[in-house]
Write a protein that holds these residues in place. Structure first.
Motif, PDB file in Angstrom:
ATOM      1  N   LEU B  68       0.834  -1.218   0.000  1.00 28.70           N
ATOM      2  CA  LEU B  68       0.000   0.000   0.000  1.00 28.70           C
ATOM      3  C   LEU B  68       0.862   1.258   0.000  1.00 28.70           C
ATOM      4  O   LEU B  68       0.452   2.319  -0.460  1.00 28.70           O
ATOM      5  N   LEU B  69       2.071   1.108   0.547  1.00 33.00           N
ATOM      6  CA  LEU B  69       2.973   2.271   0.628  1.00 33.00           C
ATOM      7  C   LEU B  69       3.941   2.337  -0.549  1.00 33.00           C
ATOM      8  O   LEU B  69       4.600   3.353  -0.764  1.00 33.00           O
ATOM      9  N   SER B  70       4.032   1.224  -1.283  1.00 25.81           N
ATOM     10  CA  SER B  70       4.974   1.174  -2.407  1.00 25.81           C
ATOM     11  C   SER B  70       4.546   2.147  -3.521  1.00 25.81           C
ATOM     12  O   SER B  70       3.387   2.161  -3.939  1.00 25.81           O
ATOM     13  N   ARG B  71       5.492   2.923  -3.974  1.00 28.61           N
ATOM     14  CA  ARG B  71       5.185   3.843  -5.078  1.00 28.61           C
ATOM     15  C   ARG B  71       6.355   3.869  -6.052  1.00 28.61           C
ATOM     16  O   ARG B  71       7.520   3.980  -5.644  1.00 28.61           O
ATOM     17  N   LEU B  72       6.052   3.777  -7.313  1.00 27.02           N
ATOM     18  CA  LEU B  72       7.077   3.889  -8.350  1.00 27.02           C
ATOM     19  C   LEU B  72       6.467   4.565  -9.575  1.00 27.02           C
ATOM     20  O   LEU B  72       5.239   4.740  -9.653  1.00 27.02           O
ATOM     21  N   ASP B  73       7.314   4.872 -10.519  1.00 20.15           N
ATOM     22  CA  ASP B  73       6.873   5.591 -11.715  1.00 20.15           C
ATOM     23  C   ASP B  73       6.100   4.621 -12.619  1.00 20.15           C
ATOM     24  O   ASP B  73       6.628   3.574 -13.014  1.00 20.15           O
ATOM     25  N   SER B  74       4.860   4.979 -12.958  1.00 18.90           N
ATOM     26  CA  SER B  74       4.040   4.055 -13.747  1.00 18.90           C
ATOM     27  C   SER B  74       4.579   3.889 -15.175  1.00 18.90           C
ATOM     28  O   SER B  74       4.324   2.868 -15.827  1.00 18.90           O
ATOM     29  N   SER B  75       5.358   4.844 -15.647  1.00 24.09           N
ATOM     30  CA  SER B  75       5.896   4.724 -17.014  1.00 24.09           C
ATOM     31  C   SER B  75       6.988   3.667 -17.097  1.00 24.09           C
ATOM     32  O   SER B  75       7.418   3.277 -18.193  1.00 24.09           O
ATOM     33  N   LEU B  76       7.400   3.197 -15.940  1.00 25.82           N
ATOM     34  CA  LEU B  76       8.417   2.134 -15.911  1.00 25.82           C
ATOM     35  C   LEU B  76       7.917   0.889 -16.666  1.00 25.82           C
ATOM     36  O   LEU B  76       8.710   0.143 -17.248  1.00 25.82           O
ATOM     37  N   ALA B  77       6.600   0.691 -16.668  1.00 24.44           N
ATOM     38  CA  ALA B  77       6.028  -0.473 -17.358  1.00 24.44           C
ATOM     39  C   ALA B  77       6.427  -0.495 -18.826  1.00 24.44           C
ATOM     40  O   ALA B  77       6.728  -1.556 -19.395  1.00 24.44           O
ATOM     41  N   GLN B  78       6.457   0.702 -19.455  1.00 24.52           N
ATOM     42  CA  GLN B  78       6.823   0.780 -20.878  1.00 24.52           C
ATOM     43  C   GLN B  78       8.267   0.347 -21.102  1.00 24.52           C
ATOM     44  O   GLN B  78       8.585  -0.356 -22.061  1.00 24.52           O
ATOM     45  N   GLU B  79       9.145   0.745 -20.178  1.00 31.29           N
ATOM     46  CA  GLU B  79      10.564   0.371 -20.276  1.00 31.29           C
ATOM     47  C   GLU B  79      10.735  -1.130 -20.106  1.00 31.29           C
ATOM     48  O   GLU B  79      11.504  -1.779 -20.811  1.00 31.29           O
ATOM     49  N   VAL B  80       9.988  -1.654 -19.149  1.00 32.07           N
ATOM     50  CA  VAL B  80      10.086  -3.088 -18.823  1.00 32.07           C
ATOM     51  C   VAL B  80       9.668  -3.929 -20.030  1.00 32.07           C
ATOM     52  O   VAL B  80      10.267  -4.965 -20.326  1.00 32.07           O
ATOM     53  N   ARG B  81       8.656  -3.486 -20.755  1.00 29.37           N
ATOM     54  CA  ARG B  81       8.139  -4.239 -21.915  1.00 29.37           C
ATOM     55  C   ARG B  81       9.206  -4.408 -23.000  1.00 29.37           C
ATOM     56  O   ARG B  81       9.101  -5.313 -23.836  1.00 29.37           O
ATOM     57  N   LYS B  82      10.231  -3.570 -22.970  1.00 30.65           N
ATOM     58  CA  LYS B  82      11.263  -3.633 -24.016  1.00 30.65           C
ATOM     59  C   LYS B  82      12.212  -4.818 -23.830  1.00 30.65           C
ATOM     60  O   LYS B  82      12.932  -5.217 -24.743  1.00 30.65           O
TER      61      LYS B  82
END
Lengths: 227, 372
Positions: B68-82
């Protein structure tokens, strides 16, 4: 007179002894006797004389202290599974009926067959035949608790006959019955003996037994006396 | 006619005693199920949420205790897909919304996320980005229906319920789902996600390949933690495991009490019919058959009591979940769990049968018949 004197023996004992260490008493002292196939033997004697002990030893429920027993001329010690021996060969009738009061007559007869898990239609038919034979068929669905003492004893006899045993051992079967029912019960044993050729050993105090048994043996203080 | 006919008739000769024994067993089993079932249900909820979607890896904020406290940049998903091994990645924002005194999980999913693939829309359609629309789980919808509500207010923003979904995950049955960007703007966390779900290509789903991909993710994105989905579940359900140990101990004591209670009834029953049992021995019953008679009687009583206990336990677990303010969990008792409980019941029945069997077989039938 022993009608079956020359027939093959069902039971034979030689110098049979039974000693109870707890009471330091001999229930049987050197009892030697023979019971032929189809015989009807009345065993009489005062209370504590050893007559029931003899019956239980022959059933394989008690071990003798010494002596030999033969069943159909086979040494008793060679019979490894005494439970199966009883199931196949012995029918037991007791003074205190030991029936389930709330079970029906038929259920009480079949209860001992419960080890079969499923009781076959053939077994049920056989039980009904035995009830018919003992004039109890019309009462097969009645609870045992509503039956008279005489009728309850007939259910016990029917239960004993279910496996069509070679031999019936009856321990004071008339002990809880009035004289009329006692006479009826003894005459039933006689009928079974004559019609089925079932060997019967019947322990009793009842003097009427001499009218029904082929012969009477007496046990007094552990000693067996013929006649 | 079969053995069961006699056993049941025999058992219920003493109705009150047997009913009390059955009540005792039912309550004992119910307590075990409730104690163990809560943890079991919560773990099953977590597992289902990930397993059905073939999510092998979870990426979350490093060194954060609660998701619940974890926060990260949601755009990271696009990088991960690569990364070649990765078939898809989906950023999820999780927010706990207080509704009528209960905490309802609200998920923000990317509109084309594969997370939608597993849920089945039973009513309506998917929410459209920017239209203040949500879809809700069936269980959540039932609670709304009672109030004739078709709108949910989250952080003072009204959302229309445009669809109802059925999820294989009990965790999501009570959840609200909306487009990621809508949730981000509603709770004032633009561009943020709680975690990223990663699905690998089929060729990369072996143990070795998962480990290799995790190393690759950690090398490429050092600010986040990547972990296997099952390890993630274990980590997030640690508190359950601790609770389970306590529950197991209480359940064990309860089951022992149940077994002793049943054994007491069986011993009393065997004393009452000891003459009859002696007669059975005299009529040619073998010792093993006497043992089976007791076992049968014990099993019938234990299974009747246990069956009622399982139903009560399931209802009890549901009731406890309904009392908590975390509406995310619904009772899920797996077949394995039920089998374990049935095993405990059978074990109790066997124990309860051993005592009277031992007593009966160690008594002399002749002495019993003679009443000595």
């Amino acid at each position: 007179m022993n009608k079956a004197a020359n027939q093959k023996s069902v039971f034979r004992t030689v110098n049979l002894r039974k000693f109870y260490p707890q009471t330091q008493t001999f229930a049987l002292r050197d009892v030697s006797f023979s019971v032929a196939k189809g015989d009807f033997v009345g065993i009489k004697g005062p209370s504590g004389s050893g007559k029931s002990t003899l019956l239980y030893i022959l059933a394989g429920l008690l071990e003798p202290s010494s002596g030999e027993i033969y069943f159909q001329d086979k040494p008793f010690e060679t019979i490894k599974n005494k439970s199966l021996y009883r199931r196949k060969n012995i029918g037991f009738v007791f003074q205190d009926f030991y029936l389930y009061p709330r079970f029906s007559v038929l259920e009480n007869m079949l209860f001992p067959c419960m080890h079969q898990f499923f009781i076959s239609g053939a077994t049920i038919k056989k039980a009904e035949r035995q009830l018919e034979y003992l004039h109890m068929r019309d009462k097969k669905n009645m609870r045992v608790e509503v039956l008279s003492a005489g009728e309850r004893q007939r259910v016990c006899i029917a239960r004993a006959l279910l496996y069509e045993p070679q031999c019936i051992l009856a321990d004071e079967p008339t002990g809880n019955l009035d004289s009329e029912n006692a006479r009826n019960t003894l005459s039933l044993f006689r009928k079974i003996n004559e019609e089925h050729k079932t060997t019967i050993l019947l322990v009793t105090h009842d003097d009427m037994i001499s009218d029904y048994a082929h012969r009477i043996v007496r046990i007094i203080d552990g000693n067996l006396h013929n006649g | 006619m079969n053995v069961l006919h006699f056993l049941i008739k025999d058992i219920f000769q003493k109705k009150m005693r047997m009913l009390l024994t059955i009540c005792g067993i039912s309550i004992g089993v119910c307590v075990c199920i409730v104690m163990l079932g809560i943890g079991e249900s919560i773990k099953a909820s977590f597992k289902d949420a990930y397993g059905k979607r073939q999510i092998e890896i979870i990426i979350e904020q490093k060194d954060q205790l609660s998701i619940l406290l974890s926060r990260l940049d949601s755009s990271l998903a696009q990088e991960v897909r690569k990364i070649p091994a990765i078939e898809d990645a989906s950023a999820t924002l999780l927010y706990l919304h207080k509704l009528k005194g209960s905490a309802v999980p609200v998920f923000g999913w990317e509109p084309d996320s594969f997370l939608f693939d597993v849920i089945e829309l039973t009513q309506g359609r998917r929410p459209v980005l920017g239209k203040r629309e949500v879809i809700v789980g069936e269980a959540f919808m039932r609670s709304l229906a009672e109030e004739q509500e078709k709108q949910i207010k989250i952080k003072e923003v009204l959302f229309n319920v445009v669809g109802v979904f059925k999820s294989s995950s009990p965790f999501e049955q009570f959840a609200v789902v909306m487009p990621l960007a809508d949730l981000q703007s509603t709770i004032g966390e633009a561009g943020r996600a709680s975690f990223i779900n990663v699905r690998l290509r089929p060729a990369y789903r072996s143990e070795a390949m998962i480990a290799k991909t995790i190393r690759e993710l950690e090398g490429s994105f050092p600010s986040v933690t990547s972990m296997r989905a099952d390890a993630f579940i274990s980590e997030k359900t640690k508190f359950i495991v601790m609770g389970e140990q306590f529950s197991f101990l209480v359940s064990l004591i309860t089951i022992i009490a149940v077994a002793l209670g049943l054994a007491n009834t069986m011993v009393t029953s065997s004393f009452e019919k000891r003459k009859f049992l002696a007669i059975l021995l005299a009529l040619g019953w073998q010792k093993v058959e006497i043992a089976l008679l007791f076992l049968g009687e014990s099993l019938v009583v234990a299974l009747i009591g246990g069956g009622i206990g399982i139903i009560l336990g399931f209802k009890g677990t549901a009731y406890i979940f309904s009392m908590t303010n975390i509406n995310a969990f619904v009772p899920t008792l797996s077949i394995i769990f039920i089998l374990k409980i049935v095993g405990l019941i059978l074990g109790s029945a066997i124990f309860a049968a051993i005592v009277p069997t031992w007593i009966t077989l160690n008594s002399n039938p002749v002495e019993v018949i003679r009443g000595e």
